[in-house]
Write an enzyme that holds these catalytic residues in place. Structure first.
Site, short mmCIF file in Angstrom:
data_model
loop_
_atom_site.label_atom_id
_atom_site.label_comp_id
_atom_site.label_asym_id
_atom_site.label_seq_id
_atom_site.Cartn_x
_atom_site.Cartn_y
_atom_site.Cartn_z
N GLY A 19 35.19 3.03 -4.92
CA GLY A 19 34.69 4.24 -5.48
C GLY A 19 35.88 5.39 -5.50
O GLY A 19 35.41 6.77 -5.62
N ILE A 24 34.02 12.06 -4.27
CA ILE A 24 34.15 11.79 -2.85
C ILE A 24 35.05 10.60 -2.37
O ILE A 24 35.77 11.06 -1.40
CB ILE A 24 32.76 11.44 -2.28
CG1 ILE A 24 31.79 12.48 -2.64
CG2 ILE A 24 32.55 11.24 -0.84
CD1 ILE A 24 30.26 12.51 -2.36
N SER A 146 23.11 8.17 2.00
CA SER A 146 22.61 9.55 1.79
C SER A 146 21.45 9.84 2.41
O SER A 146 20.74 9.01 3.01
CB SER A 146 22.14 9.56 0.04
OG SER A 146 21.68 10.72 -0.16
N TYR A 170 18.00 5.05 -7.09
CA TYR A 170 19.03 5.43 -6.34
C TYR A 170 18.36 5.80 -4.81
O TYR A 170 19.01 5.30 -3.74
CB TYR A 170 19.53 6.92 -6.70
CG TYR A 170 20.63 7.43 -5.95
CD1 TYR A 170 21.83 6.79 -6.00
CD2 TYR A 170 20.30 8.61 -5.00
CE1 TYR A 170 22.92 7.45 -5.29
CE2 TYR A 170 21.12 9.07 -4.20
CZ TYR A 170 22.75 8.57 -4.19
OH TYR A 170 23.52 8.89 -3.43
#
Ligand SMILES: NC(=O)c1ccc[n+]([C@@H]2O[C@H](COP(=O)([O-])OP(=O)(O)OC[C@H]3O[C@@H](n4cnc5c(N)ncnc54)[C@H](OP(=O)(O)O)[C@@H]3O)[C@@H](O)[C@H]2O)c1
Length: 270
Positions: A19, A24, A146, A170
């Site tokens: 990613g 990030i 998260s 998510y």
């Protein structure tokens, strides 16, 4: 010879960041590359974006040992191919890549995209690289998860029964990342490989916009906790934990051993 076939010469440590074309992930890769003793490999799915970010990070840090590898983490064959062509050690794996399409989508293999990318992508990367990490020990895995997590339904990981909502899918995926952290931490502990999870911070990104919020923290702020987990010497023995803003934080999902093992087994079957 692909880039991965070349051993990382003249470097004492190697980090792999998925990613890394995202908000990030790019900041994480750059902060690690700023520690010039690290060779940093950006694992990305888009060649053009990856090459651009590699150039940017090399320029910003002066670290020439930054390069990219192509991988689609939502496809097991692609992850396995990356691990197979990898040469040399791997000391730090940071799982960051995630997707949260507004409408339910499937990979070419027919898997729901959030389950495939955010959950199985993490699972497959750790699994595929575990031998290499073990050979490179002490080594670390950091799973970027998260605080926004919950409502995992082990009987419906791909939202085939429930009505798809990208935020629900998510939250489920990020709970799974935190649970898989515990499962892999236990399995890899005897081999000197630690596995920890964290919340990075609320950062404005494609992902956060797709979920309908912005984000008040900078990408560098969001990278702080993952990079600290990846590099800080004092954290070397720590494994199986969850962190927010540089602090270990109790994780309710780490307590349910039965569910953790059931999730691990379910992921192994994909
Ligand atoms: N942003 C926040 O506020 C926030 C808060 C809590 C947790 N997080 C977590 O932080 C991580 C990074 O989020 P972000 O906000 O930086 O997201 P982002 O900017 O949208 O970046 C997502 C990254 O994942 C890559 N990616 C997506 N699907 C992929 C696939 N199948 N194979 C390979 N790469 C793939 C994207 O590549 P492309 O460039 O090719 O699209 C991009 O590099 C995620 O794990 C997220 O859950 C973010």
């Amino acid at each position: 010879m692909s880039d991965a076939a070349k051993p990382e010469l003249n470097s004492s440590a190697v980090a792999l960041v998925t990613g890394a074309t995202g908000a990030i992930g790019k900041a994480i890769a750059r902060q690690i590359a700023a520690r010039r003793e690290y060779a940093v490999v950006l694992a990305c799915r888009n060649e053009e974006r990856a090459a651009r970010v590699v150039a940017e990070i090399r320029h910003a840090t002066g670290n020439a040992k930054v390069r990219h590898e192509l991988v689609d983490v939502s496809r097991k064959a692609s992850v396995d191919a990356l691990a197979t062509r990898w040469r040399g050690p791997l000391h730090v794996l940071v799982n960051v890549a995630a997707d949260t399409p507004r409408r339910r989508r499937e990979t070419p293999e027919g898997l729901e995209v959030q389950c495939a990318t955010n959950v199985l992508g993490y699972f497959w990367m750790i699994q595929a690289f575990s031998e290499i990490l073990r050979r490179s020990a002490p080594a670390r895995v950091v799973n970027v998860a998260s605080y926004w997590a919950g409502d995992l339904d082990l009987t419906d990981l791909e939202f085939t029964r429930r009505r798809y909502s990208n935020s629900e899918a998510y939250r489920q995926s990020k709970q799974a990342d935190r649970m898989l952290t515990v499962a892999f931490a236990e399995r890899l502990k005897p081999f000197g490989v630690t596995v920890n999870a964290c919340h990075p911070g609320d950062v404005n990104s494609t992902l956060s916009n797709s979920l309908g919020f912005g984000g008040h923290e900078s990408p560098d702020g969001g990278a702080r906790t993952p990079v600290w987990l990846a590099l800080d010497q004092a954290l070397q023995p720590v494994t199986g934990k969850y962190f927010e803003h540089l602090r270990e934080t109790p994780c309710p999902f780490a307590r349910n051993r039965q569910a953790i093992e059931a999730l691990y087994v379910a992921c192994s079957r994909f």
